[in-house]
Design a protein around this motif. Structure first.
Motif, mmCIF file in Angstrom:
data_model
loop_
_atom_site.group_PDB
_atom_site.id
_atom_site.type_symbol
_atom_site.label_atom_id
_atom_site.label_comp_id
_atom_site.label_asym_id
_atom_site.label_seq_id
_atom_site.Cartn_x
_atom_site.Cartn_y
_atom_site.Cartn_z
ATOM 1 N N LYS A 333 0.844 -1.193 0.000
ATOM 2 C CA LYS A 333 0.000 0.000 0.000
ATOM 3 C C LYS A 333 0.880 1.245 0.000
ATOM 4 O O LYS A 333 2.023 1.211 0.466
ATOM 5 C CB LYS A 333 -0.890 0.015 1.251
ATOM 6 C CG LYS A 333 -1.851 -1.153 1.380
ATOM 7 C CD LYS A 333 -3.042 -1.004 0.462
ATOM 8 C CE LYS A 333 -4.080 -2.094 0.707
ATOM 9 N NZ LYS A 333 -5.258 -1.938 -0.178
ATOM 10 N N PRO A 334 0.347 2.358 -0.505
ATOM 11 C CA PRO A 334 1.112 3.608 -0.420
ATOM 12 C C PRO A 334 1.501 3.902 1.030
ATOM 13 O O PRO A 334 0.668 3.810 1.930
ATOM 14 C CB PRO A 334 0.136 4.648 -0.962
ATOM 15 C CG PRO A 334 -0.759 3.880 -1.879
ATOM 16 C CD PRO A 334 -0.926 2.532 -1.229
ATOM 17 N N GLY A 335 2.751 4.223 1.237
ATOM 18 C CA GLY A 335 3.251 4.490 2.578
ATOM 19 C C GLY A 335 4.119 3.383 3.133
ATOM 20 O O GLY A 335 4.889 3.610 4.071
ATOM 21 N N HIS A 336 4.014 2.180 2.595
ATOM 22 C CA HIS A 336 4.894 1.105 3.034
ATOM 23 C C HIS A 336 6.343 1.411 2.657
ATOM 24 O O HIS A 336 6.620 1.889 1.555
ATOM 25 C CB HIS A 336 4.501 -0.226 2.389
ATOM 26 C CG HIS A 336 3.336 -0.898 3.032
ATOM 27 N ND1 HIS A 336 2.472 -1.736 2.343
ATOM 28 C CD2 HIS A 336 2.890 -0.889 4.310
ATOM 29 C CE1 HIS A 336 1.552 -2.202 3.164
ATOM 30 N NE2 HIS A 336 1.784 -1.701 4.361
ATOM 31 N N VAL A 337 7.253 1.136 3.578
ATOM 32 C CA VAL A 337 8.681 1.149 3.272
ATOM 33 C C VAL A 337 9.168 -0.280 3.437
ATOM 34 O O VAL A 337 9.047 -0.868 4.512
ATOM 35 C CB VAL A 337 9.468 2.087 4.198
ATOM 36 C CG1 VAL A 337 10.972 1.950 3.950
ATOM 37 C CG2 VAL A 337 9.041 3.539 3.973
ATOM 38 N N ILE A 338 9.685 -0.860 2.356
ATOM 39 C CA ILE A 338 10.112 -2.253 2.386
ATOM 40 C C ILE A 338 11.548 -2.384 1.883
ATOM 41 O O ILE A 338 12.032 -1.543 1.127
ATOM 42 C CB ILE A 338 9.202 -3.157 1.521
ATOM 43 C CG1 ILE A 338 9.247 -2.718 0.052
ATOM 44 C CG2 ILE A 338 7.786 -3.168 2.065
ATOM 45 C CD1 ILE A 338 8.584 -3.693 -0.908
ATOM 46 N N THR A 339 12.198 -3.443 2.320
ATOM 47 C CA THR A 339 13.491 -3.787 1.745
ATOM 48 C C THR A 339 13.294 -4.866 0.683
ATOM 49 O O THR A 339 12.328 -5.631 0.725
ATOM 50 C CB THR A 339 14.465 -4.326 2.804
ATOM 51 O OG1 THR A 339 13.984 -5.587 3.312
ATOM 52 C CG2 THR A 339 14.628 -3.344 3.950
ATOM 53 N N VAL A 340 14.209 -4.890 -0.265
ATOM 54 C CA VAL A 340 14.292 -5.982 -1.239
ATOM 55 C C VAL A 340 15.736 -6.451 -1.193
ATOM 56 O O VAL A 340 16.635 -5.751 -1.652
ATOM 57 C CB VAL A 340 13.896 -5.526 -2.652
ATOM 58 C CG1 VAL A 340 14.015 -6.686 -3.644
ATOM 59 C CG2 VAL A 340 12.469 -4.971 -2.652
ATOM 60 N N GLU A 341 15.964 -7.632 -0.598
ATOM 61 C CA GLU A 341 17.330 -8.055 -0.281
ATOM 62 C C GLU A 341 17.570 -9.539 -0.566
ATOM 63 O O GLU A 341 17.802 -10.334 0.346
ATOM 64 C CB GLU A 341 17.660 -7.747 1.174
ATOM 65 C CG GLU A 341 16.617 -8.206 2.190
ATOM 66 C CD GLU A 341 17.023 -7.872 3.613
ATOM 67 O OE1 GLU A 341 18.141 -8.226 4.018
ATOM 68 O OE2 GLU A 341 16.198 -7.256 4.323
ATOM 69 N N PRO A 342 17.521 -9.926 -1.827
ATOM 70 C CA PRO A 342 17.842 -11.321 -2.140
ATOM 71 C C PRO A 342 19.318 -11.614 -1.888
ATOM 72 O O PRO A 342 20.163 -10.715 -1.880
ATOM 73 C CB PRO A 342 17.513 -11.413 -3.632
ATOM 74 C CG PRO A 342 17.705 -10.027 -4.146
ATOM 75 C CD PRO A 342 17.260 -9.125 -3.032
ATOM 76 N N GLY A 343 19.621 -12.892 -1.695
ATOM 77 C CA GLY A 343 21.008 -13.294 -1.490
ATOM 78 C C GLY A 343 21.218 -14.740 -1.885
ATOM 79 O O GLY A 343 20.273 -15.532 -1.931
ATOM 80 N N LEU A 344 22.446 -15.078 -2.196
ATOM 81 C CA LEU A 344 22.841 -16.458 -2.466
ATOM 82 C C LEU A 344 24.056 -16.789 -1.623
ATOM 83 O O LEU A 344 24.997 -15.976 -1.542
ATOM 84 C CB LEU A 344 23.173 -16.659 -3.948
ATOM 85 C CG LEU A 344 21.993 -16.683 -4.922
ATOM 86 C CD1 LEU A 344 22.501 -16.680 -6.359
ATOM 87 C CD2 LEU A 344 21.087 -17.890 -4.662
ATOM 88 N N TYR A 345 24.041 -17.982 -1.004
ATOM 89 C CA TYR A 345 25.077 -18.348 -0.050
ATOM 90 C C TYR A 345 25.499 -19.797 -0.285
ATOM 91 O O TYR A 345 24.669 -20.709 -0.176
ATOM 92 C CB TYR A 345 24.551 -18.180 1.383
ATOM 93 C CG TYR A 345 23.793 -16.891 1.597
ATOM 94 C CD1 TYR A 345 24.443 -15.722 1.978
ATOM 95 C CD2 TYR A 345 22.409 -16.841 1.378
ATOM 96 C CE1 TYR A 345 23.744 -14.541 2.143
ATOM 97 C CE2 TYR A 345 21.705 -15.661 1.547
ATOM 98 C CZ TYR A 345 22.379 -14.501 1.928
ATOM 99 O OH TYR A 345 21.678 -13.332 2.087
ATOM 100 N N TYR A 346 26.774 -19.987 -0.616
ATOM 101 C CA TYR A 346 27.288 -21.329 -0.893
ATOM 102 C C TYR A 346 28.612 -21.540 -0.166
ATOM 103 O O TYR A 346 29.632 -20.937 -0.550
ATOM 104 C CB TYR A 346 27.455 -21.544 -2.396
ATOM 105 C CG TYR A 346 26.147 -21.589 -3.138
ATOM 106 C CD1 TYR A 346 25.371 -22.742 -3.147
ATOM 107 C CD2 TYR A 346 25.668 -20.454 -3.792
ATOM 108 C CE1 TYR A 346 24.145 -22.780 -3.807
ATOM 109 C CE2 TYR A 346 24.448 -20.487 -4.456
ATOM 110 C CZ TYR A 346 23.685 -21.648 -4.457
ATOM 111 O OH TYR A 346 22.475 -21.678 -5.095
ATOM 112 N N PRO A 347 28.593 -22.346 0.905
ATOM 113 C CA PRO A 347 29.843 -22.651 1.601
ATOM 114 C C PRO A 347 30.896 -23.165 0.624
ATOM 115 O O PRO A 347 30.610 -23.967 -0.264
ATOM 116 C CB PRO A 347 29.423 -23.738 2.604
ATOM 117 C CG PRO A 347 27.979 -23.448 2.874
ATOM 118 C CD PRO A 347 27.426 -22.989 1.550
ATOM 119 N N GLY A 348 32.111 -22.667 0.805
ATOM 120 C CA GLY A 348 33.181 -23.007 -0.107
ATOM 121 C C GLY A 348 33.331 -22.019 -1.240
ATOM 122 O O GLY A 348 34.366 -21.985 -1.914
#
Length: 381
Positions: A333-348
């Motif tokens: 809705k108008p007024g929302h403040v959101i983050t967009v924070e995708p990530g990828l994590y691979y040990p090694g």
């Protein structure tokens, strides 16, 4: 006056610093608890003599009452002076028995009020749902914090440009550059702007595979270093939240491809942000993008890898608040403040995360984050 329905009488007993809901309704900061009662939208606070003059000047309360008056009434009637008994005495005069309190209202207070004959109902959702909808002024406050975050990280970029690489690690000023040293610099930069940041993440290499690992020790060259910075302003109390992944030195193809995948997923999710869109669709766009690019998510060798967290969350007087941007969510809705924070994590291999904040408007969104994400910025020679 007659008895009020539970949803017409709200009660908070907390400090302004500890309760975002209380500060939201009163704009009055205190280190110690005070009493807030709301009756038919009238905001009433009870404060001691130390705070009463400041409360009258600074708070948005409709009535500021001295606890002294109620303490005297209790003492003269032989009752114990306490916050519970002050609330009880006031509400008894108002002929009120039903009270709505926040979900995390202290049990001791609730038990005391029940013992005094009141019906206590805990809110099952946000105590003030309207908090999720930021005014343009609130968005400006968040953006102001974000500017400070970006300036602080800009100083780190400058340091990385002046750094050298020795034996696989970053060196600056004649010594190895550590996560602790970088966090100290970030803290100093932010505190100079009245920004208070805790649990700042500076995690390189393998450490970046744990999304909330704060990072420690020498920072590696050639590998991704995740910077997740989320302070609040000391006065306004509003947060900002930004993540960038930086590299020092030549970047291997596997890391370049990982970064490009995260950036592509973020761009697709951001492109969907608009009013009346379901927030879960932004998350699904990230999931679909990663799968299409061949990045799998799951448990391997006892550790999670891939993309295994939500895509975002609301930001305001708390670093994590409504709305959710994940498998479940709600209409933006108008007024929302959101983050967009995708990530990828691979040990090694390492981890990559990129995070922007969006302010949802009547027609789309405004990106409150302006720190670059291009290779010219993130790959520092």
């Amino acid at each position: 006056m007659g008895e009020q329905a539970a949803n017409e009488v709200r009660l908070i007993i907390a400090s302004g610093e500890a309760s975002p809901d209380l500060y939201y309704r009163t704009r009055f900061l205190t280190p110690d608890p005070y009493i807030y009662i709301e009756i038919r939208s009238e905001k009433i606070i009870f404060v001691n003599d130390l705070e009463i003059d400041r409360a009258k000047k600074e708070s948005t309360a409709d009535r500021v009452l001295p606890t002294r008056d109620w303490e005297n009434k209790l003492s003269s009637s032989g009752k114990t002076v306490s916050s519970v008994n002050i609330v009880s005495a006031f509400l008894e005069e108002e002929k009120i028995k039903n009270i709505l309190v926040p979900f995390d209202f202290p049990l001791g207070y609730a038990d005391g009020l029940r013992k005094n004959g009141f019906n206590i109902t805990a809110s099952t959702g946000p105590f003030f749902p309207e908090r999720a909808f930021k005014s343009t002024e609130e968005a400006k406050m968040i953006r102001s914090v974000q500017i400070g975050v970006e300036e602080a990280l800009g100083e780190i970029v400058r340091i990385l440009k002046e750094s050298t690489i020795r034996e696989g690690f970053i060196h600056y000023g004649g010594r190895v550059l550590t996560s602790e040293a970088v966090k100290s610099i970030l803290k100093k930069e932010m505190i100079g702007k009245n920004l208070l940041g805790e649990h700042t993440i500076v995690a390189g290499g393998e450490q970046a595979c744990d999304p909330h690992m704060e990072g420690e020790g020498p920072l590696p060259a050639h590998l991704p270093i995740v910077f997740d910075i989320f302070p609040h302003h000391e006065s306004t109390r509003y947060f900002a939240d930004m993540t960038r992944t930086l590299f020092k030195g030549p970047v291997k193809n596997v890391h370049r491809e990982l970064y490009e995948a995260v950036l592509e997923a973020q761009k697709k999710a951001i492109s969907l942000a608009k009013p009346e869109e379901e927030s879960r669709k932004l998350h699904q766009a990230v999931v679909d993008t990663f799968l299409a690019l061949g990045y799998q998510t799951g448990e391997k060798n006892g550790r999670m890898e891939g993309f295994f967290h939500g895509t975002g969350h609301g930001v305001g007087l708390e670093i994590h608040e409504a709305p959710r941007v994940g498998k479940t969510g709600e209409l933006l809705k108008p007024g929302h403040v959101i983050t967009v924070e995708p990530g990828l994590y691979y040990p090694g291999i390492g981890g990559v995360r990129i995070e922007d904040m969006l302010y949802i408007t009547d027609t789309g969104f405004e990106n409150l984050t302006t720190f670059p994400k291009d290779w010219g910025t993130v790959a520092i020679p």
